[in-house]
Design a protein around this motif. Structure first.
Motif, PDB file in Angstrom:
ATOM      1  N   ARG A  97      13.566  20.863  27.824  1.00 62.57           N
ATOM      2  CA  ARG A  97      13.875  20.491  26.563  1.00 62.57           C
ATOM      3  C   ARG A  97      13.726  21.517  25.408  1.00 62.57           C
ATOM      4  O   ARG A  97      12.551  22.043  25.326  1.00 62.57           O
ATOM      5  N   ASP A  99      12.592  20.873  22.905  1.00 60.86           N
ATOM      6  CA  ASP A  99      11.288  20.294  22.032  1.00 60.86           C
ATOM      7  C   ASP A  99      10.257  21.041  22.583  1.00 60.86           C
ATOM      8  O   ASP A  99       9.183  21.277  21.802  1.00 60.86           O
ATOM      9  N   ASN A 200       2.961  19.186  29.136  1.00 62.07           N
ATOM     10  CA  ASN A 200       4.052  18.362  28.555  1.00 62.07           C
ATOM     11  C   ASN A 200       4.087  16.931  29.802  1.00 62.07           C
ATOM     12  O   ASN A 200       4.841  17.010  30.500  1.00 62.07           O
ATOM     13  N   PRO A 202       4.043  13.194  31.264  1.00 62.90           N
ATOM     14  CA  PRO A 202       4.884  11.764  31.112  1.00 62.90           C
ATOM     15  C   PRO A 202       4.285  11.315  29.920  1.00 62.90           C
ATOM     16  O   PRO A 202       3.028  10.905  29.964  1.00 62.90           O
ATOM     17  N   TYR A 203       5.046  11.047  28.746  1.00 62.87           N
ATOM     18  CA  TYR A 203       4.557  10.178  27.707  1.00 62.87           C
ATOM     19  C   TYR A 203       5.242   8.960  27.129  1.00 62.87           C
ATOM     20  O   TYR A 203       4.969   8.662  26.222  1.00 62.87           O
ATOM     21  N   VAL A 204       6.373   8.631  28.130  1.00 62.49           N
ATOM     22  CA  VAL A 204       7.127   7.819  27.335  1.00 62.49           C
ATOM     23  C   VAL A 204       6.639   6.327  27.738  1.00 62.49           C
ATOM     24  O   VAL A 204       6.275   6.059  29.194  1.00 62.49           O
ATOM     25  N   VAL A 216      18.843  10.413  30.698  1.00 66.26           N
ATOM     26  CA  VAL A 216      17.497  10.567  30.921  1.00 66.26           C
ATOM     27  C   VAL A 216      16.623   9.685  31.932  1.00 66.26           C
ATOM     28  O   VAL A 216      15.887   9.868  32.691  1.00 66.26           O
ATOM     29  N   LEU A 224       8.213  11.028  33.306  1.00 69.52           N
ATOM     30  CA  LEU A 224       8.413  10.372  31.842  1.00 69.52           C
ATOM     31  C   LEU A 224       7.380   9.301  31.814  1.00 69.52           C
ATOM     32  O   LEU A 224       7.006   8.978  30.675  1.00 69.52           O
ATOM     33  N   GLU A 254       1.915  18.199  24.517  1.00 65.96           N
ATOM     34  CA  GLU A 254       3.113  17.596  23.845  1.00 65.96           C
ATOM     35  C   GLU A 254       3.035  16.276  24.022  1.00 65.96           C
ATOM     36  O   GLU A 254       2.794  15.665  24.949  1.00 65.96           O
ATOM     37  N   ARG A 286       5.150  17.504  17.257  1.00 64.02           N
ATOM     38  CA  ARG A 286       5.477  17.286  18.616  1.00 64.02           C
ATOM     39  C   ARG A 286       4.499  18.006  19.616  1.00 64.02           C
ATOM     40  O   ARG A 286       4.378  17.698  20.843  1.00 64.02           O
TER      41      ARG A 286
HETATM   42  N1  GLN Z   1      10.692  14.283  25.213  1.00 62.93           N
HETATM   43  C1  GLN Z   1      11.138  13.806  26.622  1.00 62.93           C
HETATM   44  C2  GLN Z   1      12.310  12.797  26.433  1.00 62.93           C
HETATM   45  O1  GLN Z   1      12.222  11.648  26.077  1.00 62.93           O
HETATM   46  C3  GLN Z   1       9.910  13.015  27.338  1.00 62.93           C
HETATM   47  C4  GLN Z   1       9.240  14.035  27.877  1.00 62.93           C
HETATM   48  C5  GLN Z   1       7.924  13.593  28.662  1.00 62.93           C
HETATM   49  O2  GLN Z   1       7.688  12.436  29.056  1.00 62.93           O
HETATM   50  N2  GLN Z   1       7.202  14.556  28.925  1.00 62.93           N
HETATM   51  O3  GLN Z   1      13.296  13.111  26.466  1.00 62.93           O
END
Ligand code: GLN
Length: 306
Positions: A97, A99, A200, A202-204, A216, A224, A254, A286
């Motif tokens: 991304r 970002d 970076n 997974p952070y969702v 996505v 993710l 991130e 970010r």
């Molecule tokens: N920014 C990402 C998205 O939601 C999430 C990526 C992540 O979990 N590293 O598209």
């Protein structure tokens, strides 16, 4: 529709994508048709009046169908640009991304400052970087491409992702060993000390996965899903990084803008200092970084405790 021109096909394709609720219909249609005609967007404008061959029309129709079925443009093209490099992407990795370019920029800022402090030939040179969860290799390969003197290592838990990252490194760096790829979860199998650890991850939050855009949701869940609050991987990275950082070395992560206060609190609790947040192109927080206080913390060889 005999004799349809490139411009007409583009308009019709964009209208079709728009009617399906796709956010960037003209851009997507241009990228798809440009790929088939081997033209960039300026070239496409110049070719507007050129009639399309039946083969081109049929290829364009197939691409539009894939886009309508919920595949993102990067999957259809099989590549995505990141930091000016074309990375091969596929269903085994998160599509890089824009970002995440913020993560690379923050890393370069730190590396350049540290490089100036410890010039080539100094005690700590060459500077070394470890990326956790490299996916397509976009971050690790860009860092090596932009600062060739860096020693770059990158890990991932997914063997298919590592295969892809390796081929991206080989293609974009012109050599197989430009990045040292390591197979494993988080810090498993990581030896030695680094000037910078970055990720970076997974952070969702799991509950939000279902609310993501359909494109996505088709990306690998393992890249993710960050668990209930999205921080399940961030916590062990924060806890583990000090063991792998040289004195004064930095951790950069991130995450989602809304997670920054919680991450800053975790960093503080774990003894990090110089905590700093970096904004992405839309001005949202970010990337967050910090420097563990004291030297590298090594596990007690007997008790295994930090
Ligand atoms: N920014 C990402 C998205 O939601 C999430 C990526 C992540 O979990 N590293 O598209």
């Amino acid at each position: 529709m005999a004799g349809i021109t490139a411009g007409e096909a583009l308009k019709a394709g964009a209208a079709l994508l728009r009617s399906a609720g796709i956010d960037t219909p003209f851009l997507d249609a241009s990228l798809l048709l440009g790929e088939i005609l081997r033209l960039d967007r300026a070239g496409l404008i110049l070719a507007e009046g050129t009639p399309l061959s039946p083969e081109t029309r049929s290829l364009f129709d197939q691409s539009l169908k894939r886009r309508l079925s919920g595949e993102c443009v990067a999957w259809i093209l099989g590549r995505r640009e990141f930091r000016g490099l074309d990375f091969i992407v596929g269903p085994q990795v998160l599509v890089p991304r824009p970002d995440t370019e913020t993560l690379v920029e923050a890393a370069l800022e730190f590396i350049d400052l540290r490089g100036a402090k410890f010039p080539e030939g100094g005690l700590l040179a060459p500077l070394s970087v470890l990326e956790i969860g490299t996916g397509s290799g976009a971050v690790a390969v860009s860092l090596k491409a932009e600062r060739p003197a860096l020693m770059v290592s990158a890990s991932d838990i997914s063997p298919p992702a590592l295969d892809l990252a390796r081929s991206n490194a080989q293609r974009l760096l012109g050599k197989a060993d430009g990045v040292n790829f390591i197979s494993g979860s988080l810090f498993d199998g990581i030896a030695g000390f680094f000037d910078l650890v970055l990720s970076n991850p997974p952070y969702v939050p799991t509950a939000l996965l279902e609310t993501l855009a359909p494109e996505v949701r088709r990306e690998p869940r393992i890249a993710l899903d960050g668990g209930s609050d999205g921080l399940d991987l961030i916590r062990p990275i924060i806890a583990g990084a000090p063991e792998h950082l040289r004195p004064g070395g930095m951790l950069l992560l991130e995450a989602d803008p809304g997670q920054m206060p919680a991450i800053a609190a975790l960093l503080t609790r774990q003894g990090y200092r110089n905590i700093r947040v970096f904004q992405d192109l839309s001005g949202r927080d970010r990337v967050i970084g910090g420097i563990p206080s004291g030297g590298p913390r090594q596990k007690n060889a007997v008790t295994g405790i930090l």
